[in-house]
Every structure is written in structure tokens, then in C-alpha cells.
Scaffold this active site. Structure first.
Site, PDB file in Angstrom:
ATOM      1  N   CYS A 115       0.822  -1.225   0.000  1.00 46.40           N
ATOM      2  CA  CYS A 115       0.000   0.000   0.000  1.00 46.40           C
ATOM      3  C   CYS A 115       0.850   1.266   0.000  1.00 46.40           C
ATOM      4  O   CYS A 115       0.393   2.327  -0.420  1.00 46.40           O
ATOM      5  CB  CYS A 115      -0.932   0.010   1.206  1.00 46.40           C
ATOM      6  SG  CYS A 115      -1.998  -1.425   1.241  1.00 46.40           S
ATOM      7  N   HIS A 263      -3.908   7.017   1.144  1.00 49.69           N
ATOM      8  CA  HIS A 263      -4.113   5.672   0.581  1.00 49.69           C
ATOM      9  C   HIS A 263      -5.524   5.233   0.956  1.00 49.69           C
ATOM     10  O   HIS A 263      -5.945   5.390   2.106  1.00 49.69           O
ATOM     11  CB  HIS A 263      -3.076   4.714   1.149  1.00 49.69           C
ATOM     12  CG  HIS A 263      -3.453   3.281   0.988  1.00 49.69           C
ATOM     13  ND1 HIS A 263      -3.787   2.750  -0.232  1.00 49.69           N
ATOM     14  CD2 HIS A 263      -3.584   2.274   1.891  1.00 49.69           C
ATOM     15  CE1 HIS A 263      -4.105   1.472  -0.083  1.00 49.69           C
ATOM     16  NE2 HIS A 263      -3.993   1.162   1.201  1.00 49.69           N
ATOM     17  N   ASN A 293      -9.989  -0.891  -2.202  1.00 45.92           N
ATOM     18  CA  ASN A 293      -8.569  -0.657  -1.906  1.00 45.92           C
ATOM     19  C   ASN A 293      -7.749  -1.247  -3.052  1.00 45.92           C
ATOM     20  O   ASN A 293      -7.727  -2.460  -3.230  1.00 45.92           O
ATOM     21  CB  ASN A 293      -8.231  -1.339  -0.570  1.00 45.92           C
ATOM     22  CG  ASN A 293      -6.763  -1.184  -0.171  1.00 45.92           C
ATOM     23  OD1 ASN A 293      -5.920  -0.824  -0.983  1.00 45.92           O
ATOM     24  ND2 ASN A 293      -6.472  -1.491   1.087  1.00 45.92           N
TER      25      ASN A 293
HETATM   26  O1  UT7 Z   1      -4.505  -1.191   2.859  1.00 47.84           O
HETATM   27  C1  UT7 Z   1      -3.677  -1.674   3.871  1.00 47.84           C
HETATM   28  C2  UT7 Z   1      -4.140  -1.292   5.191  1.00 47.84           C
HETATM   29  N1  UT7 Z   1      -5.405  -1.908   5.475  1.00 47.84           N
HETATM   30  C3  UT7 Z   1      -6.176  -1.415   6.406  1.00 47.84           C
HETATM   31  O2  UT7 Z   1      -5.856  -0.409   6.976  1.00 47.84           O
HETATM   32  C4  UT7 Z   1      -7.426  -2.169   6.756  1.00 47.84           C
HETATM   33  C5  UT7 Z   1      -7.646  -2.108   8.230  1.00 47.84           C
HETATM   34  N2  UT7 Z   1      -8.744  -2.929   8.724  1.00 47.84           N
HETATM   35  C6  UT7 Z   1     -10.040  -2.735   8.379  1.00 47.84           C
HETATM   36  O3  UT7 Z   1     -10.334  -1.923   7.537  1.00 47.84           O
HETATM   37  C7  UT7 Z   1     -11.093  -3.528   9.101  1.00 47.84           C
HETATM   38  O4  UT7 Z   1     -10.510  -4.239  10.161  1.00 47.84           O
HETATM   39  C8  UT7 Z   1     -11.895  -4.512   8.199  1.00 47.84           C
HETATM   40  C9  UT7 Z   1     -12.776  -3.710   7.280  1.00 47.84           C
HETATM   41  C10 UT7 Z   1     -10.920  -5.355   7.385  1.00 47.84           C
HETATM   42  C11 UT7 Z   1     -12.749  -5.440   9.027  1.00 47.84           C
HETATM   43  O5  UT7 Z   1     -13.610  -4.690   9.847  1.00 47.84           O
HETATM   44  P1  UT7 Z   1     -13.743  -5.041  11.404  1.00 47.84           P
HETATM   45  O6  UT7 Z   1     -14.706  -4.105  11.952  1.00 47.84           O
HETATM   46  O7  UT7 Z   1     -12.351  -5.019  11.987  1.00 47.84           O
HETATM   47  O8  UT7 Z   1     -14.358  -6.499  11.385  1.00 47.84           O
HETATM   48  P2  UT7 Z   1     -13.768  -7.854  11.995  1.00 47.84           P
HETATM   49  O9  UT7 Z   1     -12.718  -8.405  11.099  1.00 47.84           O
HETATM   50  O10 UT7 Z   1     -13.450  -7.684  13.424  1.00 47.84           O
HETATM   51  O11 UT7 Z   1     -15.045  -8.773  11.895  1.00 47.84           O
HETATM   52  C12 UT7 Z   1     -16.234  -8.482  12.642  1.00 47.84           C
HETATM   53  C13 UT7 Z   1     -17.294  -9.488  12.285  1.00 47.84           C
HETATM   54  C14 UT7 Z   1     -16.832 -10.934  12.414  1.00 47.84           C
HETATM   55  O12 UT7 Z   1     -17.936 -11.707  12.840  1.00 47.84           O
HETATM   56  P3  UT7 Z   1     -18.052 -12.135  14.396  1.00 47.84           P
HETATM   57  O13 UT7 Z   1     -16.822 -12.910  14.712  1.00 47.84           O
HETATM   58  O14 UT7 Z   1     -18.159 -10.852  15.150  1.00 47.84           O
HETATM   59  O15 UT7 Z   1     -19.310 -12.951  14.413  1.00 47.84           O
HETATM   60  C15 UT7 Z   1     -16.498 -11.334  11.004  1.00 47.84           C
HETATM   61  O16 UT7 Z   1     -16.613 -12.712  10.770  1.00 47.84           O
HETATM   62  O17 UT7 Z   1     -17.689  -9.324  10.922  1.00 47.84           O
HETATM   63  C16 UT7 Z   1     -17.540 -10.571  10.220  1.00 47.84           C
HETATM   64  N3  UT7 Z   1     -17.128 -10.278   8.856  1.00 47.84           N
HETATM   65  C17 UT7 Z   1     -18.004 -10.059   7.852  1.00 47.84           C
HETATM   66  N4  UT7 Z   1     -19.345 -10.063   7.815  1.00 47.84           N
HETATM   67  C18 UT7 Z   1     -19.922  -9.776   6.628  1.00 47.84           C
HETATM   68  C19 UT7 Z   1     -15.865 -10.155   8.376  1.00 47.84           C
HETATM   69  N5  UT7 Z   1     -15.900  -9.864   7.062  1.00 47.84           N
HETATM   70  C20 UT7 Z   1     -17.217  -9.797   6.722  1.00 47.84           C
HETATM   71  C21 UT7 Z   1     -17.888  -9.524   5.512  1.00 47.84           C
HETATM   72  N6  UT7 Z   1     -19.242  -9.522   5.513  1.00 47.84           N
HETATM   73  N7  UT7 Z   1     -17.227  -9.230   4.367  1.00 47.84           N
END
Ligand code: UT7
Length: 336
Positions: A115, A263, A293
Site C-alpha cells: 500500500c 491511501h 482498496n
Molecule cells: O490497505 C492496507 C491497510 N489496510 C487497512 O488499513 C485495513 C484495516 N482494517 C479494516 O479496515 C477492518 O478491520 C476490516 C474492514 C478489514 C474489518 O472490519 P472489522 O470491523 O475489523 O471487522 P472484523 O474483522 O473484526 O469482523 C467483525 C465481524 C466478524 O464476525 P463475528 O466474529 O463478530 O461474528 C467477522 O466474521 O464481521 C464478520 N465479517 C463479515 N461479515 C460480513 C468479516 N468480514 C465480513 C464480511 N461480511 N465481508
């Protein structure tokens, strides 16, 4: 010592639009989750067989940037290509650009900083121009993510985020030291290398003959992995730090920013930075809603769109900032 300035910008995205609803037909996800957590509404995915590759998209963006710079392709002295999704394991796409643009046998350098790749690329180009070694350097960021994503529910935390596309910039010598790229600031913290990574194919893991023999379709190491919340927490800290570092190095403050082009990792990260620095909506450019992204391509695509829309004018203070896998992060301070 000279300065360098951006004299041409271009981008290319594949025509195939993939909405959140489209994704929800193949993996367990939904438009509300994706928009709420990331701000993404749609992204572009190359259709298999339609000819787009990381290199070809980069070449298309580069042709536009070169034309807008007013230069001829043979005026380019050096190529810098940033990507995490190269066409080949080796050689990197830089030499393929030299071939496909049909330009002289100039040097071509490949950057592997994910990135932050475009920011690192701008920094490299800037040093070559500052030293007087080169006059015009082409910097490309291009990614073809969609062919390598885990498009099953297992991969949903990563696969809904990434999109395909390319952006390019031509940097040229600027005699006036108060204009152009004022400074660049680069960092890394390899301690967190595996928190956002694609482990295979890699020579560190296994013999290639073992990989072929195993041919294991459940081997997740062939798909990108991201510890999302950990990456998010580090991103907001590092974005803030490196923007302040760049401004401080030039005796500037956030109030001096005319346009911040971060980014496009997550709209929530951009909004956090905007709020922290007290910036108005017209001082931060975001297009993650349309493209997701696109890693090394995200800043040059966003910068080109901002410029095309007349949101960047001569004399403006433009700040680029990136954070991503490595971890690596960086900023570029530009007097346009
Ligand atoms: O470009 C390089 C740098 N990248 C970044 O800076 C990205 C940084 N991270 C993020 O943007 C976020 O962490 C994400 C968008 C990737 C994820 O969001 P989050 O709020 O951190 O979600 P999470 O991974 O903690 O997941 C929360 C819940 C989980 O379910 P449970 O365990 O709470 O039941 C996941 O299984 O959301 C679920 N989940 C989804 N649900 C529907 C994860 N992905 C999805 C999805 N659709 N696509």
C-alpha cells in the site's frame, strides 16, 4: 540540487464493476456490512481473458500520464513500478513496461512496498531527479487483486475490500526549489510483517516441488491474510504520525493542507484522520467508495481524479500518505 514536480497523471480501471450485492451472491456478506465497516460500494475486477494484466493496466495509465506531461515517451529516463500483484514471479513489471511502451533501454525498478508502494516510488524518483541523475521519471502503481482473492466466505474479511486498477505519474525536474515535491518520509516495522501478508508462493515456505506434489486446494497461505483490527489500529496512528512528520519538516501545520490524498484503505481511517486534523470535506479526497482498496494504485488513481476534478490547483499544498503491509508507511509533501 533540483526539485521534482508531477507533470502528468493518469489512471486506468477495468470496465467490470462488482457491487457489494454482486459479492453477496458468492460469499456470505452484505452491502450494509461492507459499507458500514469500509465505505466501499463497488470495485473493479478484471474479467478473466479480457487482456488486462497488472502491467497492461499500468501501461494504459502511463500513456495518459506521459501525454499529459507533454513529453514524448523517449524523454522518460527511468521507470519505477510498484505492485504486490506482478504478472510474473520474476522479472518484475518494470521491464515489461519498458518493452510494452517501446521505449529506449532505460532502467526499470520494481518496488515491493504494497500500500505504500507509490509513496516509496515517488520518493525514489524524487531522489534521482534531485541529484540531477534523471530529468523525467515514470512512476506506476498497479494491482490485479481479483485473480488472487479467496472468493469464499472464508476470505470475506479481505476479499470484499480489494479492487483492481492502475495509476501513474511523470515526475520532472523543477528548477525552483520552493515548488514540487518538498519532502518524502518513509518508514517500516517488519515486526508485523505477517499481520498483512501473502505467505505463498514464497521460497521461505517449502520446496516448489513439494508445493506441486501437495497441490492442496485448502492451503490458505496462497490467499492474502489480514489481521484487520490490528492493522486498523496501527494505520490510524502511523498515518497521523507521518503526516505530522512531513508537515513539521517543512514548518507547516495541518491548517496549511489544501488537499490530503490518503491511501484508500478504509473510509473510516480517512475520516478519522480528517477529524483529527480538523480538515473540511474538500480538503480530503476519497474514492474508495468506487474502487475499493487498490493498494499501490490507490494514491495515483485518487490523485489523478482529484486533479481531473479541478480539486488541486497550482500553489496548493498537497499531502500524500500511505500505510500498509510490511508494515510500511510514508508521506509526500508537495507544493503543486
Ligand atoms: O490497505 C492496507 C491497510 N489496510 C487497512 O488499513 C485495513 C484495516 N482494517 C479494516 O479496515 C477492518 O478491520 C476490516 C474492514 C478489514 C474489518 O472490519 P472489522 O470491523 O475489523 O471487522 P472484523 O474483522 O473484526 O469482523 C467483525 C465481524 C466478524 O464476525 P463475528 O466474529 O463478530 O461474528 C467477522 O466474521 O464481521 C464478520 N465479517 C463479515 N461479515 C460480513 C468479516 N468480514 C465480513 C464480511 N461480511 N465481508
Amino acid at each position: 540540487m533540483y526539485n521534482s514536480k508531477i507533470t502528468g497523471l493518469g489512471y486506468y480501471v477495468p470496465k467490470n464493476v462488482v457491487t457489494n450485492d454482486d459479492l453477496s451472491k458468492v460469499i456470505e456478506t452484505n452491502d450494509a456490512w461492507i459499507q458500514e465497516r469500509t465505505g466501499i460500494q463497488e470495485r473493479r475486477h478484471v474479467i478473466k481473458g479480457d487482456g488486462d494484466t497488472t502491467t497492461s493496466m499500468g501501461v494504459k495509465a502511463a500513456k495518459i500520464a506521459i501525454e499529459r506531461s507533454g513529453l514524448h515517451k523517449d524523454d522518460i529516463d527511468f521507470i519505477v513500478f510498484a505492485t504486490l500483484s506482478p504478472d510474473y514471479y520474476f522479472p518484475g513489471p518494470g521491464v515489461l513496461v519498458q518493452r510494452d511502451l517501446d521505449i529506449k533501454t532505460i532502467g526499470a525498478l520494481d518496488i515491493r512496498n504494497q500500500c505504500s508502494g507509490f509513496v516509496y516510488g515517488i520518493s525514489v524518483a524524487d531522489q534521482y531527479i534531485k541529484s540531477g541523475m534523471y530529468k523525467n521519471v515514470l512512476v506506476i502503481g498497479s494491482e490485479l487483486h481479483s485473480h488472487g482473492l479467496d472468493m469464499t466466505t472464508r476470505g470475506r474479511g479481505v476479499s470484499v475490500i480489494f479492487g483492481d486498477g492502475a495509476g501513474a505519474a511523470v515526475l520532472s525536474r523543477e528548477e525552483d526549489n520552493t515548488k514540487g515535491i518538498l519532502s518524502t518520509h518513509l518508514h517500516s516495522e517488519g515486526q508485523h510483517a505477517e499481520e498483512l501478508s501473502l505467505i505463498a508462493p514464497g521460497m521461505g515456505k517449502r520446496w516448489v516441488t513439494d508445493i506441486i506434489a501437495d497441490n492442496d486446494p485448502n492451503d490458505e497461505s496462497y490467499f492474502p491474510y489480514m489481521n484487520g483490527q490490528f492493522v486498523f489500529k496501527n494505520a490510524v496512528v502511523r498515518f497521523s504520525e507521518v503526516i505530522m512528520e512531513g508537515l513539521g519538516a517543512n514548518n507547516l501545520t495541518p491548517a496549511n493542507i489544501n488537499m490530503l490524498v490518503p491511501h484508500q484503505a478504509n473510509l473510516r481511517i480517512s475520516q478519522f484522520i480528517q477529524k483529527k486534523f480538523g480538515l473540511q470535506d474538500d480538503q480530503v479526497f476519497n474514492n474508495i467508495m468506487k474502487y475499493g482498496n487498490t493498494t499501490a494504485a490507490s494514491i495515483p488513481i485518487a490523485l489523478t481524479e482529484a486533479w481531473e476534478q479541478g480539486k488541486i490547483k497550482e500553489g496548493d499544498l498537497v499531502v500524500l500518505a500511505a500505510f500498509g503491509s510490511g508494515f510500511t508507511w510514508g508521506s509526500v509533501i508537495i507544493k503543486w
